[in-house]
Scaffold this motif. Structure first.
Motif, PDB file in Angstrom:
ATOM      1  N   ASP A 148      25.776  16.082  13.685  1.00  0.00           N
ATOM      2  CA  ASP A 148      26.916  16.040  12.759  1.00  0.00           C
ATOM      3  C   ASP A 148      26.501  16.472  11.357  1.00  0.00           C
ATOM      4  O   ASP A 148      27.200  17.221  10.690  1.00  0.00           O
ATOM      5  CB  ASP A 148      27.519  14.631  12.692  1.00  0.00           C
ATOM      6  N   ILE A 149      25.341  16.013  10.918  1.00  0.00           N
ATOM      7  CA  ILE A 149      24.847  16.366   9.584  1.00  0.00           C
ATOM      8  C   ILE A 149      24.504  17.851   9.529  1.00  0.00           C
ATOM      9  O   ILE A 149      24.888  18.542   8.579  1.00  0.00           O
ATOM     10  CB  ILE A 149      23.620  15.502   9.217  1.00  0.00           C
ATOM     11  N   ARG A 150      23.802  18.351  10.543  1.00  0.00           N
ATOM     12  CA  ARG A 150      23.437  19.778  10.572  1.00  0.00           C
ATOM     13  C   ARG A 150      24.669  20.678  10.564  1.00  0.00           C
ATOM     14  O   ARG A 150      24.715  21.676   9.860  1.00  0.00           O
ATOM     15  CB  ARG A 150      22.591  20.089  11.798  1.00  0.00           C
ATOM     16  N   GLN A 151      25.687  20.335  11.363  1.00  0.00           N
ATOM     17  CA  GLN A 151      26.906  21.147  11.401  1.00  0.00           C
ATOM     18  C   GLN A 151      27.646  21.117  10.078  1.00  0.00           C
ATOM     19  O   GLN A 151      28.165  22.135   9.624  1.00  0.00           O
ATOM     20  CB  GLN A 151      27.829  20.671  12.530  1.00  0.00           C
ATOM     21  N   THR A 152      27.695  19.965   9.444  1.00  0.00           N
ATOM     22  CA  THR A 152      28.362  19.857   8.146  1.00  0.00           C
ATOM     23  C   THR A 152      27.635  20.679   7.097  1.00  0.00           C
ATOM     24  O   THR A 152      28.265  21.338   6.267  1.00  0.00           O
ATOM     25  CB  THR A 152      28.448  18.384   7.700  1.00  0.00           C
ATOM     26  N   ILE A 153      26.312  20.690   7.135  1.00  0.00           N
ATOM     27  CA  ILE A 153      25.537  21.500   6.193  1.00  0.00           C
ATOM     28  C   ILE A 153      25.782  22.985   6.455  1.00  0.00           C
ATOM     29  O   ILE A 153      25.983  23.767   5.531  1.00  0.00           O
ATOM     30  CB  ILE A 153      24.027  21.163   6.288  1.00  0.00           C
ATOM     31  N   ARG A 154      25.790  23.371   7.726  1.00  0.00           N
ATOM     32  CA  ARG A 154      25.977  24.774   8.096  1.00  0.00           C
ATOM     33  C   ARG A 154      27.329  25.319   7.646  1.00  0.00           C
ATOM     34  O   ARG A 154      27.443  26.404   7.134  1.00  0.00           O
ATOM     35  CB  ARG A 154      25.813  24.939   9.608  1.00  0.00           C
ATOM     36  N   ARG A 155      28.384  24.555   7.852  1.00  0.00           N
ATOM     37  CA  ARG A 155      29.718  25.036   7.479  1.00  0.00           C
ATOM     38  C   ARG A 155      30.259  24.298   6.255  1.00  0.00           C
ATOM     39  O   ARG A 155      31.440  24.299   5.995  1.00  0.00           O
ATOM     40  CB  ARG A 155      30.680  24.905   8.651  1.00  0.00           C
ATOM     41  N   GLY A 156      29.346  23.691   5.519  1.00  0.00           N
ATOM     42  CA  GLY A 156      29.716  22.798   4.435  1.00  0.00           C
ATOM     43  C   GLY A 156      30.444  23.439   3.269  1.00  0.00           C
ATOM     44  O   GLY A 156      30.440  24.643   3.068  1.00  0.00           O
ATOM     45  N   ALA A 157      31.089  22.589   2.530  1.00  0.00           N
ATOM     46  CA  ALA A 157      31.785  22.980   1.308  1.00  0.00           C
ATOM     47  C   ALA A 157      30.886  22.588   0.133  1.00  0.00           C
ATOM     48  O   ALA A 157      30.964  21.482  -0.380  1.00  0.00           O
ATOM     49  CB  ALA A 157      33.132  22.270   1.221  1.00  0.00           C
ATOM     50  N   TRP A 158      30.013  23.503  -0.269  1.00  0.00           N
ATOM     51  CA  TRP A 158      29.089  23.234  -1.367  1.00  0.00           C
ATOM     52  C   TRP A 158      29.869  23.215  -2.666  1.00  0.00           C
ATOM     53  O   TRP A 158      30.722  24.052  -2.904  1.00  0.00           O
ATOM     54  CB  TRP A 158      28.000  24.300  -1.420  1.00  0.00           C
ATOM     55  N   LEU A 159      29.559  22.251  -3.520  1.00  0.00           N
ATOM     56  CA  LEU A 159      30.247  22.111  -4.789  1.00  0.00           C
ATOM     57  C   LEU A 159      29.335  22.562  -5.916  1.00  0.00           C
ATOM     58  O   LEU A 159      28.144  22.264  -5.929  1.00  0.00           O
ATOM     59  CB  LEU A 159      30.663  20.658  -5.007  1.00  0.00           C
ATOM     60  N   PHE A 160      29.916  23.287  -6.840  1.00  0.00           N
ATOM     61  CA  PHE A 160      29.208  23.717  -8.031  1.00  0.00           C
ATOM     62  C   PHE A 160      29.985  23.167  -9.209  1.00  0.00           C
ATOM     63  O   PHE A 160      31.150  23.483  -9.371  1.00  0.00           O
ATOM     64  CB  PHE A 160      29.155  25.250  -8.125  1.00  0.00           C
ATOM     65  N   GLY A 161      29.354  22.344 -10.007  1.00  0.00           N
ATOM     66  CA  GLY A 161      30.046  21.777 -11.151  1.00  0.00           C
ATOM     67  C   GLY A 161      30.490  22.846 -12.125  1.00  0.00           C
ATOM     68  O   GLY A 161      29.830  23.854 -12.300  1.00  0.00           O
ATOM     69  N   HIS A 162      31.608  22.588 -12.755  1.00  0.00           N
ATOM     70  CA  HIS A 162      32.161  23.557 -13.696  1.00  0.00           C
ATOM     71  C   HIS A 162      31.520  23.446 -15.072  1.00  0.00           C
ATOM     72  O   HIS A 162      31.707  24.302 -15.913  1.00  0.00           O
ATOM     73  CB  HIS A 162      33.677  23.368 -13.817  1.00  0.00           C
ATOM     74  N   THR A 163      30.781  22.387 -15.325  1.00  0.00           N
ATOM     75  CA  THR A 163      30.198  22.197 -16.642  1.00  0.00           C
ATOM     76  C   THR A 163      28.913  22.994 -16.776  1.00  0.00           C
ATOM     77  O   THR A 163      28.184  23.187 -15.812  1.00  0.00           O
ATOM     78  CB  THR A 163      29.880  20.715 -16.902  1.00  0.00           C
ATOM     79  N   ALA A 164      28.644  23.433 -17.965  1.00  0.00           N
ATOM     80  CA  ALA A 164      27.401  24.158 -18.222  1.00  0.00           C
ATOM     81  C   ALA A 164      26.229  23.188 -18.359  1.00  0.00           C
ATOM     82  O   ALA A 164      25.092  23.573 -18.210  1.00  0.00           O
ATOM     83  CB  ALA A 164      27.537  24.997 -19.483  1.00  0.00           C
ATOM     84  N   ARG A 165      26.545  21.932 -18.639  1.00  0.00           N
ATOM     85  CA  ARG A 165      25.492  20.946 -18.875  1.00  0.00           C
ATOM     86  C   ARG A 165      25.550  19.824 -17.845  1.00  0.00           C
ATOM     87  O   ARG A 165      26.397  18.950 -17.934  1.00  0.00           O
ATOM     88  CB  ARG A 165      25.639  20.347 -20.266  1.00  0.00           C
ATOM     89  N   PRO A 166      24.654  19.831 -16.879  1.00  0.00           N
ATOM     90  CA  PRO A 166      24.603  18.704 -15.940  1.00  0.00           C
ATOM     91  C   PRO A 166      24.036  17.466 -16.638  1.00  0.00           C
ATOM     92  O   PRO A 166      23.411  17.564 -17.697  1.00  0.00           O
ATOM     93  CB  PRO A 166      23.668  19.196 -14.841  1.00  0.00           C
ATOM     94  N   LEU A 167      24.230  16.318 -16.041  1.00  0.00           N
ATOM     95  CA  LEU A 167      23.706  15.084 -16.613  1.00  0.00           C
ATOM     96  C   LEU A 167      22.183  15.100 -16.595  1.00  0.00           C
ATOM     97  O   LEU A 167      21.572  15.615 -15.665  1.00  0.00           O
ATOM     98  CB  LEU A 167      24.183  13.874 -15.811  1.00  0.00           C
TER      99      LEU A 167
END
Length: 181
Positions: free
Chosen positions: A103-122
């Motif tokens: 389940d984890i491998r499949q989610t990573i393979r077809r996953g929805a990767w998120l990229f923050g919109h901020t230029a400055r991460p915490l």
């Protein structure tokens, strides 16, 4: 496909994946120690850590080890997770959807990767402070003593973290979900 998620302020990219889960850090963020232990056993052989270990007060000056994160978390910690990793590349997998390693491998393979919109991460210290207040429910004074900083500095880190997430003037309690408390 690329979608802007306005409620969390991130870009979602469907279908983006890495060649292997071995090249990223997997973080388990749950308050349930039994579940945490079980997930650690399932993921033995991968680079895995827990939120408790990663955001330990003694490590606030170290930089984060990876630039891609797979985060297994409880539903009630998703808002905290999105706010802490905004500005970085990450994938959130609810632990309720995980039954086995496949389940984890499949989610990573077809996953929805998120990229923050901020230029400055915490920064790491801001992440440790936010995690301590929300996850551990530490008071500001206790957290300041534990980190060896003043209470005013703790408040400044919280303010900066909320500001970087576009939540200026919003209480830190917004990141708390009281379902399991």
């Amino acid at each position: 496909t690329i979608t802007y998620l306005s409620d969390i302020g991130c870009l979602e990219i469907q279908g983006a994946s890495l060649q292997g889960a071995e090249s990223m850090l997997i973080i388990i963020m749950t308050r349930d120690r039994y579940l945490e232990y079980g997930l650690m056993r399932i993921l033995s052989g991968y680079q895995v850590t827990t939120g408790r270990e990663l955001f330990n007060a003694g490590k606030q000056r170290q930089s984060l080890p990876e630039d891609s994160y797979v985060i297994l978390c409880d539903r009630n910690l998703e808002r905290l997770t999105y706010s802490m990793f905004c500005g970085r590349r990450f994938l959130v997998i609810p632990v309720s959807s995980v039954r086995c390693l496949t389940d984890i491998r499949q989610t990573i393979r077809r996953g929805a990767w998120l990229f923050g919109h901020t230029a400055r991460p915490l920064t790491r210290t801001e992440m440790v402070v936010v995690f301590g207040v929300v996850f551990h429910d530490y008071g500001f004074t206790f957290l300041a003593d534990r980190l060896g900083i003043t209470m005013k500095t703790v408040c400044a880190h919280l303010y900066n973290a909320m500001e970087k997430n576009g939540m200026r003037g919003v209480s830190i309690k917004y990141l708390c979900n009281t379902i399991d408390r």
